[in-house]
Design an enzyme around this catalytic site. Structure first.
Site: not given
Length: 180
Positions: A90, A110, A112
Site C-alpha cells: 500500500d 502496508e 490494513k
C-alpha cells in the site's frame, strides 16, 4: 466436513458485492494515507541526505524477487509462473542507490484496516451470522498482509535488516490487555 464458515463468507461477500466489503471507504483512506506518508518520508530523506539518490515505486516484480533469491542460492527462485506478476504494498517501496549503483530498500509500508465494531456499537447495529452480536469476529487482514511480508522477506534475504512497517487500524486490532 461442514463448510458453514465458508458458505457464510460466500453469502456475505455476495451480499456485500465482494471486494467492496473488504476495501470499504475507511480502508481506502487508510491505504492512501500510508502511500502519502511514504512519499513524505522520501522527500524528507532527500532533504536530509542530498548526496544520496532515492526512488519510490509502487510495484515489486516477482522476477526481481526470483533474481534476488538466485543471487543467494541457485536453487532458490527457479520458477516464475507469471512473468508480469508483482506485489504492490500500500505504501510502496522507498529505495536508495548505493555506491555500486544498486538499489537498496529503505522502507516498505502496508496498511490494513479491519473492524468497525465501535461504529456499529454507536449506531446500535448488531452483527454476526444472526445479527445478535455487539462484536464481529476478527477477520483476515493480517493473513492478507502476510503475502507481501513474505515476498519482501524473500527479496531481502541477503540483507541484514528488514524495513517493513505494517500500519493496523480498526477495532479488530485492539488488544484489551494492553489498553488497560
Amino acid at each position: 466436513m461442514k463448510k458453514g464458515q465458508s458458505n457464510r463468507l460466500t453469502v456475505q461477500q455476495k451480499e456485500g458485492q465482494g471486494p467492496i466489503t473488504i476495501f470499504h471507504k475507511d480502508a481506502q483512506v487508510h491505504d492512501k494515507e500510508v502511500g502519502d506518508t511514504s512519499l513524505f518520508v522520501k522527500r524528507q530523506l532527500e532533504c536530509e541526505f542530498p548526496m544520496l539518490t532515492f526512488r519510490y515505486r509502487k510495484d515489486l516484480y516477482k522476477r526481481e524477487i526470483n533474481e534476488a533469491l538466485k543471487k543467494v542460492d541457485d536453487y532458490l527462485g527457479q520458477t516464475l509462473f507469471v512473468e508480469s506478476a508483482s506485489i504492490r504494498p500500500d505504501g510502496g517501496l522507498i529505495e536508495v542507490q548505493d555506491d555500486n549503483g544498486n538499489w537498496r530498500v529503505v522502507l516498505v509500508s502496508e496498511a490494513k484496516h479491519q473492524g468497525k465494531d465501535i461504529e456499529n456499537i454507536r449506531a446500535g447495529k448488531l452483527v454476526g451470522k444472526k445479527n445478535n452480536q455487539d462484536l464481529m469476529a476478527a477477520g483476515n487482514a493480517i493473513e492478507r498482509a502476510y503475502k507481501n511480508v513474505n515476498e519482501i522477506a524473500n527479496f531481502m534475504l541477503s540483507e541484514r535488516y528488514f524495513p517493513y512497517v505494517l500500519f493496523l487500524e480498526g477495532s479488530n486490532f485492539f488488544n484489551t490487555e494492553c489498553n488497560r
